[in-house]
Scaffold this motif. Structure first.
Motif, PDB file in Angstrom:
ATOM      1  N   ALA A  89       0.804  -1.221   0.000  1.00 35.79           N
ATOM      2  CA  ALA A  89       0.000   0.000   0.000  1.00 35.79           C
ATOM      3  C   ALA A  89       0.836   1.270   0.000  1.00 35.79           C
ATOM      4  O   ALA A  89       0.513   2.245  -0.652  1.00 35.79           O
ATOM      5  N   PHE A  90       1.966   1.256   0.743  1.00 37.70           N
ATOM      6  CA  PHE A  90       2.689   2.492   0.975  1.00 37.70           C
ATOM      7  C   PHE A  90       3.968   2.646   0.176  1.00 37.70           C
ATOM      8  O   PHE A  90       4.486   3.735   0.081  1.00 37.70           O
ATOM      9  N   GLN A  91       4.510   1.540  -0.356  1.00 39.47           N
ATOM     10  CA  GLN A  91       5.778   1.682  -1.048  1.00 39.47           C
ATOM     11  C   GLN A  91       5.557   2.329  -2.403  1.00 39.47           C
ATOM     12  O   GLN A  91       4.879   1.798  -3.264  1.00 39.47           O
ATOM     13  N   GLY A  92       6.085   3.497  -2.603  1.00 37.35           N
ATOM     14  CA  GLY A  92       5.974   4.199  -3.869  1.00 37.35           C
ATOM     15  C   GLY A  92       7.305   4.208  -4.576  1.00 37.35           C
ATOM     16  O   GLY A  92       8.219   3.465  -4.218  1.00 37.35           O
ATOM     17  N   PRO A  96      16.878   8.360  -4.705  1.00 37.23           N
ATOM     18  CA  PRO A  96      18.011   8.376  -3.771  1.00 37.23           C
ATOM     19  C   PRO A  96      18.105   9.626  -2.907  1.00 37.23           C
ATOM     20  O   PRO A  96      18.691   9.595  -1.828  1.00 37.23           O
ATOM     21  N   GLU A  97      17.546  10.749  -3.360  1.00 38.90           N
ATOM     22  CA  GLU A  97      17.638  11.988  -2.574  1.00 38.90           C
ATOM     23  C   GLU A  97      16.445  12.206  -1.665  1.00 38.90           C
ATOM     24  O   GLU A  97      16.465  13.108  -0.818  1.00 38.90           O
ATOM     25  N   ALA A  98      15.398  11.405  -1.814  1.00 40.59           N
ATOM     26  CA  ALA A  98      14.157  11.665  -1.087  1.00 40.59           C
ATOM     27  C   ALA A  98      14.354  11.596   0.424  1.00 40.59           C
ATOM     28  O   ALA A  98      13.839  12.435   1.176  1.00 40.59           O
ATOM     29  N   GLU A  99      15.107  10.597   0.891  1.00 41.95           N
ATOM     30  CA  GLU A  99      15.293  10.428   2.332  1.00 41.95           C
ATOM     31  C   GLU A  99      16.038  11.603   2.947  1.00 41.95           C
ATOM     32  O   GLU A  99      15.636  12.141   3.987  1.00 41.95           O
ATOM     33  N   PHE A 125      10.291  18.895  -5.100  1.00 39.91           N
ATOM     34  CA  PHE A 125       9.466  18.870  -6.313  1.00 39.91           C
ATOM     35  C   PHE A 125      10.314  18.858  -7.580  1.00 39.91           C
ATOM     36  O   PHE A 125       9.778  18.673  -8.676  1.00 39.91           O
ATOM     37  N   ALA A 126      11.618  19.037  -7.441  1.00 41.83           N
ATOM     38  CA  ALA A 126      12.509  18.949  -8.600  1.00 41.83           C
ATOM     39  C   ALA A 126      13.033  17.530  -8.812  1.00 41.83           C
ATOM     40  O   ALA A 126      13.813  17.286  -9.747  1.00 41.83           O
ATOM     41  N   LEU A 127      12.601  16.574  -7.983  1.00 44.64           N
ATOM     42  CA  LEU A 127      13.088  15.205  -8.110  1.00 44.64           C
ATOM     43  C   LEU A 127      12.580  14.505  -9.373  1.00 44.64           C
ATOM     44  O   LEU A 127      13.140  13.505  -9.804  1.00 44.64           O
ATOM     45  N   GLY A 128      11.505  15.002  -9.927  1.00 36.91           N
ATOM     46  CA  GLY A 128      10.922  14.375 -11.118  1.00 36.91           C
ATOM     47  C   GLY A 128       9.617  15.054 -11.449  1.00 36.91           C
ATOM     48  O   GLY A 128       9.427  16.240 -11.152  1.00 36.91           O
ATOM     49  N   ASP A 135       4.718  11.098  -4.565  1.00 39.71           N
ATOM     50  CA  ASP A 135       4.758   9.718  -4.071  1.00 39.71           C
ATOM     51  C   ASP A 135       6.085   9.366  -3.413  1.00 39.71           C
ATOM     52  O   ASP A 135       6.123   8.674  -2.393  1.00 39.71           O
ATOM     53  N   ALA A 136       7.197   9.825  -4.004  1.00 42.98           N
ATOM     54  CA  ALA A 136       8.512   9.423  -3.509  1.00 42.98           C
ATOM     55  C   ALA A 136       9.007  10.289  -2.360  1.00 42.98           C
ATOM     56  O   ALA A 136       9.755   9.812  -1.503  1.00 42.98           O
ATOM     57  N   TRP A 137       8.592  11.569  -2.336  1.00 44.55           N
ATOM     58  CA  TRP A 137       9.135  12.476  -1.323  1.00 44.55           C
ATOM     59  C   TRP A 137       8.073  13.094  -0.419  1.00 44.55           C
ATOM     60  O   TRP A 137       8.159  13.007   0.806  1.00 44.55           O
ATOM     61  N   LEU A 138       7.039  13.707  -0.992  1.00 38.59           N
ATOM     62  CA  LEU A 138       6.117  14.493  -0.178  1.00 38.59           C
ATOM     63  C   LEU A 138       5.357  13.642   0.830  1.00 38.59           C
ATOM     64  O   LEU A 138       5.328  13.970   2.025  1.00 38.59           O
ATOM     65  N   MET A 139       4.709  12.560   0.393  1.00 39.93           N
ATOM     66  CA  MET A 139       3.888  11.787   1.319  1.00 39.93           C
ATOM     67  C   MET A 139       4.722  11.135   2.435  1.00 39.93           C
ATOM     68  O   MET A 139       4.334  11.212   3.606  1.00 39.93           O
ATOM     69  N   PRO A 140       5.883  10.520   2.126  1.00 36.24           N
ATOM     70  CA  PRO A 140       6.718  10.023   3.225  1.00 36.24           C
ATOM     71  C   PRO A 140       7.179  11.141   4.169  1.00 36.24           C
ATOM     72  O   PRO A 140       7.277  10.942   5.381  1.00 36.24           O
TER      73      PRO A 140
END
Length: 300
Positions: A89-92, A96-99, A125-128, A135-140
């Motif tokens: 459900a949660f893995q998007g 590599p820079e999101a964390e 927001f510049a990650l892609g 999905d990769a940065w904001l929600m986590p």
């Protein structure tokens, strides 16, 4: 044995939160390799999965950790099965820079450094694409921010400043997204008493970016106001965001009211607690990108 990224995937807990839960609550004590890398065994995975389940049910991280470490909650086979469901459900998408950006954002929020927060938001927001960044940065990052607020690492003023900084950025993205000016509308909002709207606004923006005629009606919307919105617009789909367990009763009431008062309308629901609201409600995927894609299919 599992690395921290593998543990994150199995439990559905962001890497930043795994580290925070270990440091602040001692819910697990992973072994270390000679190089200093954390390694998690099945018992640790079960404990983390149980803690994730309790937090999803509305417990604070501190209370959940205390229940697990004291033996009040005993991780077991059910927790491992829950881990698999949460991972799905949660893995998007992983970046590599999101964390590191999530950690930088929490530090800026703790210091109430608005300029630093805004800088991290732009880098996030510049990650892609917008959808990838959400999905990769904001929600986590939002989940980590909630954890940091709950355990006192981030004060209320920092949490509010961080939320409003993200809200401003999402508002700009929503306004910039193309939207049809005629035809059936897609209404997106939250039920009465629900105020955690960042995920809903991110989804509304992603749906707009797919060309849907989205009207964002916002947070804390009573049932009768939903009915009025349906009457005010030629609505084809109404989307309810259900981010917390406390939002479920009002969300279910709203969904049932819309299904009965507007024959032919599609009612959809998204968020961590949107399962089984009412018969006939479409459950949207946790991924913002996937949820927007499903909405496009429903709108056809």
């Amino acid at each position: 044995m599992f690395t921290i990224k593998q543990a994150s995937a199995r439990t559905g807990v962001p890497v930043a939160s795994l580290r925070a839960w270990e440091r602040r609550y001692g819910v697990v004590a992973p072994r270390r390799t000679e190089s200093g890398y954390r390694m998690y065994d099945e018992q640790a995975i079960a404990a983390l999965s149980a803690m994730r389940r309790l937090v999803d049910e509305g417990w604070t991280p501190a209370t959940a950790a205390a229940a697990i470490t004291s033996g009040e909650v005993e991780p077991g086979t059910e927790s491992l099965q829950q881990a698999a469901r949460l991972a799905q459900a949660f893995q998007g998408p992983v970046h590599p820079e999101a964390e590191s950006l999530a950690e930088a954002f929490i530090e800026a929020a703790a210091a109430v450094d608005v300029a630093a927060m805004e800088s991290v938001i732009e880098r996030g927001f510049a990650l892609g694409t917008f959808e990838t960044a959400v999905d990769a940065w904001l929600m986590p990052t939002l989940r980590a921010l909630g954890d940091a607020w709950a355990d006192g690492t981030v004060d209320v003023v920092g949490e509010h400043a961080a939320s409003y900084a993200i809200m401003r950025r999402l508002g700009q993205a929503f306004a910039a997204a193309s939207s049809l000016t005629s035809g059936p509308r897609v209404l997106v909002g939250l039920p009465s008493g629900s105020h955690h709207e960042l995920g809903a606004l991110a989804f509304a923006t992603a749906a707009r970016r797919r060309g849907l005629a989205v009207v964002y009606v916002g947070a804390d919307l009573p049932v009768e106001s939903w009915r009025r919105a349906i009457r005010a617009f030629p609505t084809k789909i109404a989307v309810l965001a259900v981010p917390t367990a406390a939002d479920r009763p009002k969300a279910a009431e709203t969904a049932e009211a819309l299904l009965h008062s507007a024959p032919g309308i599609v009612v959809a629901a998204g968020g961590s607690h949107a399962d089984d609201l009412a018969p006939g409600v479409v459950r949207l995927p946790h991924s913002i990108a996937e949820a927007a894609r499903v909405m496009e299919e429903l709108e056809r």
